[in-house]
Design an enzyme around this catalytic site. Sequence first.
Site, PDB file in Angstrom:
ATOM      1  N   ASP A 168       0.826  -1.209   0.000  1.00  0.00           N
ATOM      2  CA  ASP A 168       0.000   0.000   0.000  1.00  0.00           C
ATOM      3  C   ASP A 168       0.868   1.271   0.000  1.00  0.00           C
ATOM      4  OD1 ASP A 168      -2.321   1.494   0.156  1.00  0.00           O
ATOM      5  OD2 ASP A 168      -3.133   0.429   1.881  1.00  0.00           O
ATOM      6  N   ASP A 209     -10.542   1.888  -3.722  1.00  0.00           N
ATOM      7  CA  ASP A 209     -11.075   1.580  -2.392  1.00  0.00           C
ATOM      8  C   ASP A 209     -12.597   1.516  -2.413  1.00  0.00           C
ATOM      9  OD1 ASP A 209      -8.768   1.203  -1.028  1.00  0.00           O
ATOM     10  OD2 ASP A 209      -8.777   3.113   0.033  1.00  0.00           O
TER      11      ASP A 209
HETATM   12  C1  DGJ Z   1      -5.874   1.735   1.935  1.00  0.00           C
HETATM   13  C2  DGJ Z   1      -6.215   0.563   1.082  1.00  0.00           C
HETATM   14  O1  DGJ Z   1      -6.574   0.952  -0.198  1.00  0.00           O
HETATM   15  C3  DGJ Z   1      -7.293  -0.250   1.774  1.00  0.00           C
HETATM   16  O2  DGJ Z   1      -7.703  -1.300   0.967  1.00  0.00           O
HETATM   17  C4  DGJ Z   1      -6.741  -0.747   3.080  1.00  0.00           C
HETATM   18  O3  DGJ Z   1      -5.682  -1.631   2.849  1.00  0.00           O
HETATM   19  C5  DGJ Z   1      -6.270   0.419   3.936  1.00  0.00           C
HETATM   20  N1  DGJ Z   1      -5.371   1.277   3.199  1.00  0.00           N
HETATM   21  C6  DGJ Z   1      -5.603  -0.058   5.173  1.00  0.00           C
HETATM   22  O4  DGJ Z   1      -5.032   0.936   5.889  1.00  0.00           O
END
Ligand code: DGJ
Length: 709
Positions: free
Chosen positions: A446, A511
Amino acid sequence: MSLYRLDGGNASCLVWAAKDQAARLIYFGKKLPTNVDLSAFPALAERAVPQNTLDQEVPLTLIPERALGFTGHPGLIGHRAGQDWLAAFVVAEVSQIENKISILQNSAHACLDLDLAISIDPLSGVLFVGAALTNKGDVGFELQWLAPALPLPVRAEKLVGFEGRWTREFRLSPRDFAPGIHLRESRRGRTSHDSFPGLIAGTSGLNWEEGEAWAFHLAWSGEHRVLAERLWDGTRQVQMGMLLHPGEVMIAPGQSLCVPGMYASYSDHGLNGIAQANQSYVRQQLAAQNLGPLRPRPILINTWEAVYFSHDQKKLFALAESAAALGIERFVLDDGWFKGRDSDEKALGDWYVDARKFPEGLTPLIDKVKSLGMEFGLWVEPEMVNPKSELAAAHPDWLLSHQGLKEPSGRNQHVLNLAHPDCFAYLFDRLDELLSNNDIAYLKWDHNRDLTQPGGLDGKASVKAQTENLYRLIDQLRAKHPKVEIESCASGGGRADWGILQRTLRIWTSDSNDPHERQRIQEGFSLFFPPEVMGAHIGPGHVHTSGRHVSLSFRVATALFGHLGVESDLTEWPEKERKALARAITLHKRLRPLLHGGTPWRLETNDPGLIVHGVVAPDRSQAVYAVVCTDSTREGVTPTVRCPGLDDAALYQVKLIGMPERLPYLNKKVPMALLGGMLKVPGAVLAQFGVNLPIIEPDGAILIELIRL
Ligand code: DGJ
């Protein structure tokens, strides 16, 4: 003859590279007949010279330059302490080996060499253009911009770019190709949610099914500039390159700098041809060469929207059990597993398992997951640090910052300087240790904030170095742990490009698990990426990122087309919904070879609330089409839906699959033969006439399966 020709897929490319002239790409478009006589070039390409201009024609060269009379955006910007800012490159050497042309241009005046590489993929017709600049002088050369220019014909009147934001990535942004420069940039330290480095130019009336289109992409995960320029004389060019900050790149004497590759594809049948060429290229070349043959993409459960930071072993065991019972194949432990990580306010950087949550480490959970027949995956965000962390306390000098300026935080976090050797070594060691001591098959990688003061150890701008060191970190980890698959995530689709995709097998597209938003997100994504790398999850019925309530059938019909995942607390799902999800998982497994190996098609519906897209098997024996309503349809009855791409002469059985939970109230009566799976229709009739469907409610979808008899 100084004409060089490349052919691939549906496209041909002609390059003129004559000694002592600047090289030009003179044609990239529809494939020319194989044995056609091209000797009329370049005379054919010569244009009239208007009054009140220079005395000779100024054609668009691969590196357009003011020194050659070009008055548009140059392909090279740089200098040596204010000198040597004009180069006037000419060809010194050219060679062609099969589908690759190599050109060496030099500038005696500026003491620079420029290597250009142009190649075409024989199958998809995707063109690659690369450039490297070598400093042959004895003083450093500061580079500010280097990007090859690709020409477009005057009939390219339209541009389709991308816009977006968090939870709304990859939205298509069409406009007229107006005089001047259309410029998109990322100044966010990553590819970005809003300015994906892709651009499509097309003829007027370009849509999914019709028109000529030329698509361009920069394979780079850092900051970029994408520009399309229309000049007064009809010249149209596209340039894409790294965005460089003042003083960021100084090429030392004798050193070279290679810029990220630019890719181009051509279609004579609308955006469909672009998606087909690009998806084929990524599938057959980019992913296959860099990552090896893809095994069937394991359906995963991701813990984020199920438990967020509340990592309780008992709960996670129960989640794993309920996931495995439905046929899920991979369990991904998202954010919250490491020392002190109870919220997004602290602990990033402390990549040690939290003993409060996992007293015996991750092993019991991994063993449990494996005993249930699933693989284990883990979330990390290596480039980041919370000020409230042991790492930040011990190494404040590891932050990517600028000479003590106070940097705004983002999600309570800051960025680590990957160019710092100790910091790089720490991150490599932590990840290596985690992968060596735990049976981890998958990392979700991430990156949750923009880079605002990206200064290196010497105070100089360091975005390029940060991106290159990220690539190096991933490459070194992959070399040591070649079986570990990596997903690229940056708050969803903030780092999606063909640079990161040479190292990762999945992109977390967004997301947003809201199918209403996802339909358009996945539409834009499909122009440059195949569905097997498109992370797509079935989330809860109440979507936390949008507040919308969405039916399970709509969530399924949307996520089914990607690399499927589930992101919800399944232990809380009612039995009826669990059974429906199990059926969806079985369906995805049955259709997976088709969905992840077929040819994409999308239809123009003339209705912004109606989306029709599908995948046809390469041998045309099977297809699945989705008919999706994100709004009430413009017409009172769902329009007859055509299904192109099939074998005209063959007979297909037409079946509805993945129906909504109930037939929408809007239907007094529905086409019965279709519902009963009784219809047998020739491919040509399906392509030209189509099928009539029940009326679909807003935020609903119907899936049609076509099987050759
Ligand atoms: C952002 C990501 O896009 C989410 O899917 C998740 O992993 C969160 N971060 C976790 O902090």
